[in-house]
Design a protein around this motif. Structure first.
Motif, short mmCIF file in Angstrom:
data_model
loop_
_atom_site.label_atom_id
_atom_site.label_comp_id
_atom_site.label_asym_id
_atom_site.label_seq_id
_atom_site.Cartn_x
_atom_site.Cartn_y
_atom_site.Cartn_z
N ALA A 13 -6.92 22.07 -2.52
CA ALA A 13 -5.69 22.79 -2.24
C ALA A 13 -5.91 23.84 -1.16
N ALA A 14 -7.02 24.55 -1.21
CA ALA A 14 -7.32 25.55 -0.20
C ALA A 14 -7.51 24.91 1.17
N THR A 15 -8.15 23.75 1.21
CA THR A 15 -8.34 23.05 2.48
C THR A 15 -7.01 22.63 3.08
N VAL A 16 -6.12 22.12 2.27
CA VAL A 16 -4.80 21.70 2.75
C VAL A 16 -4.00 22.89 3.25
N VAL A 17 -4.03 23.98 2.52
CA VAL A 17 -3.30 25.18 2.93
C VAL A 17 -3.85 25.73 4.24
N LEU A 18 -5.16 25.81 4.37
CA LEU A 18 -5.75 26.34 5.60
C LEU A 18 -5.48 25.43 6.80
N ALA A 19 -5.51 24.12 6.59
CA ALA A 19 -5.22 23.19 7.68
C ALA A 19 -3.75 23.32 8.12
N GLY A 20 -2.87 23.42 7.18
CA GLY A 20 -1.45 23.60 7.50
C GLY A 20 -1.20 24.90 8.22
N ARG A 21 -1.85 25.94 7.79
CA ARG A 21 -1.72 27.25 8.44
C ARG A 21 -2.20 27.20 9.88
N LYS A 22 -3.31 26.49 10.12
CA LYS A 22 -3.85 26.36 11.47
C LYS A 22 -2.89 25.58 12.37
N ILE A 23 -2.31 24.51 11.86
CA ILE A 23 -1.37 23.72 12.64
C ILE A 23 -0.15 24.55 13.01
#
Length: 50
Positions: A13-23
């Motif tokens: 979940a943290a990986t998905v959130v951080l990737a979305g935030r970066k995009i």
């Protein structure tokens, strides 16, 4: 579920959130994810850069 399952779900979940935030952050700053080769791109990058 044991503790390892919970930790794995939290890490995913943290990986998905951080990737979305970066995009989202890159989109707001105008950075492109295509690599900059607009010769064969249909997204109109050349128009934005000129």
């Amino acid at each position: 579920m044991n503790i390892w399952d919970v930790l794995l779900v939290i890490a995913l979940a943290a990986t998905v959130v951080l990737a979305g935030r970066k995009i989202i952050r890159d989109k707001r700053r105008g950075r492109l994810s295509c690599g900059g080769d607009c010769a064969h791109c249909m997204h109109g990058c050349e128009v934005k850069r000129q």
